[in-house]
Design a protein around this motif. Sequence first.
Motif, PDB file in Angstrom:
ATOM      1  N   HIS A 117       0.864  -1.189   0.000  1.00  0.00           N
ATOM      2  CA  HIS A 117       0.000   0.000   0.000  1.00  0.00           C
ATOM      3  C   HIS A 117       0.899   1.237   0.000  1.00  0.00           C
ATOM      4  O   HIS A 117       1.661   1.440   0.940  1.00  0.00           O
ATOM      5  CB  HIS A 117      -0.901   0.018   1.236  1.00  0.00           C
ATOM      6  N   ARG A 175      -0.613   4.370  -0.878  1.00  0.00           N
ATOM      7  CA  ARG A 175      -1.508   5.541  -0.692  1.00  0.00           C
ATOM      8  C   ARG A 175      -1.278   6.577  -1.795  1.00  0.00           C
ATOM      9  O   ARG A 175      -0.824   6.272  -2.869  1.00  0.00           O
ATOM     10  CB  ARG A 175      -1.332   6.169   0.706  1.00  0.00           C
ATOM     11  N   ASN A 200      -6.628   0.271  -3.217  1.00  0.00           N
ATOM     12  CA  ASN A 200      -7.721   0.694  -2.311  1.00  0.00           C
ATOM     13  C   ASN A 200      -7.563   2.150  -1.849  1.00  0.00           C
ATOM     14  O   ASN A 200      -7.541   2.448  -0.662  1.00  0.00           O
ATOM     15  CB  ASN A 200      -7.853  -0.263  -1.103  1.00  0.00           C
ATOM     16  N   THR A 213     -12.100  -4.785   4.636  1.00  0.00           N
ATOM     17  CA  THR A 213     -10.928  -4.090   5.177  1.00  0.00           C
ATOM     18  C   THR A 213     -10.949  -2.621   4.764  1.00  0.00           C
ATOM     19  O   THR A 213     -11.965  -2.121   4.268  1.00  0.00           O
ATOM     20  CB  THR A 213      -9.627  -4.807   4.718  1.00  0.00           C
ATOM     21  N   THR A 214      -9.814  -1.933   4.940  1.00  0.00           N
ATOM     22  CA  THR A 214      -9.692  -0.513   4.626  1.00  0.00           C
ATOM     23  C   THR A 214     -10.158  -0.207   3.195  1.00  0.00           C
ATOM     24  O   THR A 214      -9.684  -0.829   2.240  1.00  0.00           O
ATOM     25  CB  THR A 214      -8.205  -0.093   4.749  1.00  0.00           C
ATOM     26  N   HIS A 273      -8.193 -10.772  -1.231  1.00  0.00           N
ATOM     27  CA  HIS A 273      -8.265 -10.585   0.222  1.00  0.00           C
ATOM     28  C   HIS A 273      -9.232 -11.657   0.730  1.00  0.00           C
ATOM     29  O   HIS A 273     -10.444 -11.539   0.550  1.00  0.00           O
ATOM     30  CB  HIS A 273      -8.762  -9.181   0.587  1.00  0.00           C
ATOM     31  N   HIS A 320      -1.676 -12.233   1.912  1.00  0.00           N
ATOM     32  CA  HIS A 320      -1.427 -12.157   3.369  1.00  0.00           C
ATOM     33  C   HIS A 320      -2.129 -13.264   4.160  1.00  0.00           C
ATOM     34  O   HIS A 320      -2.931 -13.008   5.046  1.00  0.00           O
ATOM     35  CB  HIS A 320      -1.800 -10.785   3.936  1.00  0.00           C
ATOM     36  N   CYS A 331      -3.862  -5.463  12.288  1.00  0.00           N
ATOM     37  CA  CYS A 331      -3.940  -5.439  10.824  1.00  0.00           C
ATOM     38  C   CYS A 331      -5.023  -6.426  10.423  1.00  0.00           C
ATOM     39  O   CYS A 331      -5.563  -7.133  11.265  1.00  0.00           O
ATOM     40  CB  CYS A 331      -2.601  -5.872  10.218  1.00  0.00           C
ATOM     41  N   LEU A 332      -5.323  -6.453   9.146  1.00  0.00           N
ATOM     42  CA  LEU A 332      -6.294  -7.422   8.632  1.00  0.00           C
ATOM     43  C   LEU A 332      -5.683  -8.195   7.473  1.00  0.00           C
ATOM     44  O   LEU A 332      -5.055  -7.572   6.609  1.00  0.00           O
ATOM     45  CB  LEU A 332      -7.574  -6.709   8.171  1.00  0.00           C
ATOM     46  N   ASP A 335       2.286  -6.288   2.593  1.00  0.00           N
ATOM     47  CA  ASP A 335       1.061  -5.612   3.033  1.00  0.00           C
ATOM     48  C   ASP A 335       1.417  -4.408   3.912  1.00  0.00           C
ATOM     49  O   ASP A 335       0.661  -4.043   4.813  1.00  0.00           O
ATOM     50  CB  ASP A 335       0.119  -6.557   3.780  1.00  0.00           C
ATOM     51  N   ALA A 385       1.240  -1.173   5.245  1.00  0.00           N
ATOM     52  CA  ALA A 385       0.002  -0.379   5.137  1.00  0.00           C
ATOM     53  C   ALA A 385       0.076   0.806   6.078  1.00  0.00           C
ATOM     54  O   ALA A 385      -0.370   0.752   7.230  1.00  0.00           O
ATOM     55  CB  ALA A 385      -1.206  -1.256   5.472  1.00  0.00           C
ATOM     56  N   HIS A 408      -0.571   4.027   8.126  1.00  0.00           N
ATOM     57  CA  HIS A 408      -1.617   4.924   8.654  1.00  0.00           C
ATOM     58  C   HIS A 408      -0.904   5.831   9.642  1.00  0.00           C
ATOM     59  O   HIS A 408       0.023   5.392  10.336  1.00  0.00           O
ATOM     60  CB  HIS A 408      -2.705   4.142   9.401  1.00  0.00           C
ATOM     61  N   ALA A 433      -6.548  -0.517  10.479  1.00  0.00           N
ATOM     62  CA  ALA A 433      -5.775  -1.772  10.379  1.00  0.00           C
ATOM     63  C   ALA A 433      -4.578  -1.557   9.483  1.00  0.00           C
ATOM     64  O   ALA A 433      -4.707  -1.012   8.391  1.00  0.00           O
ATOM     65  CB  ALA A 433      -6.667  -2.867   9.801  1.00  0.00           C
ATOM     66  N   GLY A 434      -3.421  -2.007   9.930  1.00  0.00           N
ATOM     67  CA  GLY A 434      -2.264  -1.959   9.050  1.00  0.00           C
ATOM     68  C   GLY A 434      -0.965  -1.857   9.822  1.00  0.00           C
ATOM     69  O   GLY A 434      -0.896  -1.158  10.838  1.00  0.00           O
TER      70      GLY A 434
HETATM   71  O1  DOR Z   1      -4.158  -4.337   7.653  1.00  0.00           O
HETATM   72  C1  DOR Z   1      -4.533  -4.045   6.539  1.00  0.00           C
HETATM   73  N1  DOR Z   1      -4.422  -2.770   6.071  1.00  0.00           N
HETATM   74  N2  DOR Z   1      -5.115  -4.972   5.784  1.00  0.00           N
HETATM   75  C2  DOR Z   1      -5.689  -4.678   4.605  1.00  0.00           C
HETATM   76  O2  DOR Z   1      -6.231  -5.576   4.000  1.00  0.00           O
HETATM   77  C3  DOR Z   1      -5.721  -3.283   4.120  1.00  0.00           C
HETATM   78  C4  DOR Z   1      -4.650  -2.488   4.697  1.00  0.00           C
HETATM   79  C5  DOR Z   1      -4.832  -0.986   4.478  1.00  0.00           C
HETATM   80  O3  DOR Z   1      -5.095  -0.589   3.336  1.00  0.00           O
HETATM   81  O4  DOR Z   1      -4.703  -0.239   5.430  1.00  0.00           O
END
Ligand code: DOR
Length: 375
Positions: free
Chosen positions: A47, A49, A73, A138-139, A168, A206, A250-251, A279, A281, A283, A295-296
């Motif tokens: 990711h 962003r 995403n 998820t996000t 996913h 993942h 996280c997811l 993954d 990610a 934030h 999540a991330g």
């Molecule tokens: O932990 C995660 N963060 N899992 C995801 O599937 C998406 C990701 C995110 O984009 O933040």
Amino acid sequence: MRRAPAQPNSEIAPKVTGLWRDAARLCKARGMTHALTIPTPDDWHLHLRDGAMLRAVLPATTAHFARAIIMPNLIPPVVTSADAAAYRDRILAALPEGSDFAPLMTLYLTEETDAEDVAAAHASGLITAVKLYPAGATTNSASGVSDFARVEGVLSRMAEIGLPLCVHGEVTDPAIDIFDRETVFIDRVLDPLRNRVPGLKVVMEHITTAGAVDYVRANDTNLAATITTHHLVINRNHILAGGIRPHYYCLPVAKREEHRLALRAAATSGDARFFLGTDSAPHTDPAKLQPCGCAGCFTAPNTLPILAHVFEEDGALDRLEAFTSLNGPAFYGLPVNETTLTLTRTPAPVPGCVDTPDGPVTVFDPGFTPNWSVT
Ligand code: DOR
Ligand code: ZN
């Protein structure tokens, strides 16, 4: 914060980088590897962003990776080939001076996705995969798929042209316990879908369970899985026992220890069906540290030191390159990178936060100091 008990070889690990030469001598004397050179790794799930966050986090990836599969995403998501071309151009414009990092673009699959747009994007070399998010998993997944029958036409076209689907793999049914969502997804969604669209190349992204490892191992062709750095290091206790640690959330969420061990065995086995997808990610801390945090795990800056440490701990340093640099290109039908990356036996403390205009982004803390650094 958790620290690993005793690390193997920690008695000879140099305490400061300045002792590098002493350490090299000691390693040589003890017959240990001091430096490891591998084809430059790729990240098969990343990711990045957009905007200021993209500019802040991109250098961490370009420093260690030659290519990465870029997750779509964003808000709004990258759903058409025009979206993907524009996003690729924004990434290229944000590259550090002199970097020849290649972003491998993906499209975000929706129930309205046009199979011909996907096929044209693939034919022109613009995209490397399509990403399936179950809606709400998820996000930024709200535009994902609820009715899988409605995307079968696109998936059949992808099977024809050999374009991989990155999945996913979690159900979103609120009645299903969050720790069971991957297992239920394989039974209820993924396996039936793969039977309905034979020949579709699928990457289970993942993976977090021993069941997912077994499912991949039981299938010889057209199926692979990415494994993240953090799922090789943490189990659910690390998130929840003795206090809640939002930076480990996280997811898919990390599972029990037995699952982490199954992931470690798969990653370090050399089996070509398993490869690295961090993954990573990012934030900001304000987005993570709140009553309903994002999540991330942000692992791009220190993934390679952590992986080298983990693989050495499991006696598999010689198989690190399969996981980071060989298996992914083989599945995607791409050449292995001709450039190389060297790791040396020098401790790699957790890097500091990455600053963005919206706040700092905390780097994943594995709970131990990796014995290896990227040179
Ligand atoms: O932990 C995660 N963060 N899992 C995801 O599937 C998406 C990701 C995110 O984009 O933040
Ligand atoms: Zn992801």
